[in-house]
Design a protein around this motif. Structure first.
Motif, PDB file in Angstrom:
ATOM      1  N   SER A   1      -4.006   9.998   0.087  1.00 55.27           N
ATOM      2  CA  SER A   1      -3.066   9.232  -0.731  1.00 55.27           C
ATOM      3  C   SER A   1      -3.736   8.723  -2.012  1.00 55.27           C
ATOM      4  O   SER A   1      -3.104   8.609  -3.047  1.00 55.27           O
ATOM      5  CB  SER A   1      -2.453   8.087   0.067  1.00 55.27           C
ATOM      6  OG  SER A   1      -3.292   6.964   0.059  1.00 55.27           O
TER       7      SER A   1
ATOM      8  N   LEU B   1       7.911   9.499  -4.722  1.00 60.39           N
ATOM      9  CA  LEU B   1       6.523   9.136  -4.423  1.00 60.39           C
ATOM     10  C   LEU B   1       5.914   8.321  -5.565  1.00 60.39           C
ATOM     11  O   LEU B   1       5.125   7.389  -5.333  1.00 60.39           O
ATOM     12  CB  LEU B   1       5.707  10.414  -4.184  1.00 60.39           C
ATOM     13  CG  LEU B   1       4.435  10.243  -3.348  1.00 60.39           C
ATOM     14  CD1 LEU B   1       4.771   9.767  -1.942  1.00 60.39           C
ATOM     15  CD2 LEU B   1       3.646  11.545  -3.306  1.00 60.39           C
TER      16      LEU B   1
ATOM     17  N   HIS C   1       7.247   4.995  -5.128  1.00 55.62           N
ATOM     18  CA  HIS C   1       6.620   4.395  -3.955  1.00 55.62           C
ATOM     19  C   HIS C   1       5.252   3.793  -4.299  1.00 55.62           C
ATOM     20  O   HIS C   1       4.932   2.666  -3.920  1.00 55.62           O
ATOM     21  CB  HIS C   1       6.477   5.447  -2.853  1.00 55.62           C
ATOM     22  CG  HIS C   1       5.620   5.000  -1.705  1.00 55.62           C
ATOM     23  ND1 HIS C   1       6.042   4.080  -0.766  1.00 55.62           N
ATOM     24  CD2 HIS C   1       4.353   5.335  -1.356  1.00 55.62           C
ATOM     25  CE1 HIS C   1       5.081   3.870   0.106  1.00 55.62           C
ATOM     26  NE2 HIS C   1       4.040   4.614  -0.220  1.00 55.62           N
TER      27      HIS C   1
END
Lengths: 206, 206
Positions: free
Chosen positions: A17, A55, A58
């Protein structure tokens, strides 16, 4: 302290990530540099990074927050300026500040994020607010803190004005003969002015 | 002489078509000021002026030519700067140049076209080229012509850099305390620097 140095504080070691975050930030920096704030979209950043827009939201939230994160990364050079300015005697602080800024603009790698900041801040209030937070709070106020003068912040800003204008005419708009002048010659002409603004020891005497 | 003063030379007295031209130029100036060059379209200008796009092309040609015409009109203040700089003794030319530029930015009427020029020139090479033609050729080179120095053009550009940077930080990005500082105080701090760049009589002595 700056948000930049602390950006990863409290986060786990490098993971997939973290790689994704970095890829998004790299794409965002490139998009904002080329297009400026208004013409850049979260969707365009996501596409360039090879991820879904959701994403991007996010990890970073709104477009403004993506910009701030991208520019904070891009603005690491500001810390270099600050360090080089703070690290040395006050009586040649003008030369150090001028040389560091000119070096950053002369180098194509650091010129790109600087262009992103200038192009975005001139055209968009959100980006201008980010510029004010980063440049004023992290760079100019720290320099002002080193000056022994009641109007230290104004002094730092007038010095910055000379350097911002130099960057505009030499590197952004490219006015000749300034754009092609030898960098050392330019530094020699501008440094005493920056010194004068900061310490009043030159540049303001009649 | 400048294109601005000569703009109507050889044209018939005011007619309906002259009114239409002026309406298009006024609309164009407003659009370019608000949006910058890239986000402004000929169609948007035509709509704001209440005419067909074809008429805009008929009078001015391409978007670049519309921009140049709009900015030439908007750039009439540059002639005021030039005149005020050229009209007086060299030993206070820095004060005259600084005061004239600050006055133009303090006045909301002249601030708008100046913002159009800055916002467009920073983001678009076409607009930057127009800036170079207008500012370098019509303003800075004329000022340089008055200076008795081999590097007169570079001197004029370094002086302009201080004033462009001042405008950027005070009026465009609005960095505090510079943005709220008293105009006379700012002029008093900047004028000696501009004088030093132009004539070398102050600002560069150690």
């Amino acid at each position: 302290m700056s948000d930049i140095g602390a950006r990863r504080r409290g986060r786990p070691p490098r993971t997939e990530s973290a790689d994704t975050r970095d890829r998004i930030l790299t794409a965002a920096r490139a998009e904002f540099s080329e297009r400026g704030y208004e013409k850049t979209s979260v969707r365009g950043i996501a596409k360039a990074a090879g991820v879904d827009s959701a994403l991007v939201h996010h990890y970073f939230g709104t477009k403004e927050q993506v910009f701030e994160a991208a520019v904070e990364v891009a603005f690491a050079p500001a810390l270099k300026v600050r360090d080089s300015v703070l690290d040395g005697p006050l009586d040649n602080v003008g030369e150090r500040m001028t040389r560091t800024i000119v070096d950053l603009w002369e180098n194509p790698v650091t010129r790109t994020p600087l262009l992103a900041i200038v192009r975005s801040a001139v055209n968009n209030e959100t980006a201008a607010a980010v510029f004010r937070r980063l440049v004023s709070a992290q760079l100019l106020r720290r320099i002002a803190g080193e000056l022994d003068a009641p109007d230290a912040e104004l002094r730092a800003e007038l010095a910055a004005a000379q350097l911002v204008g130099l960057a505009m005419l030499r590197y952004v708009i490219k006015v000749e003969p300034l754009a092609s002048a030898d960098a050392e010659h330019v530094i020699a002409r501008v440094a005493p002015v920056v010194q004068g603004h900061l310490t009043g020891r030159t540049g303001t005497a009649a």
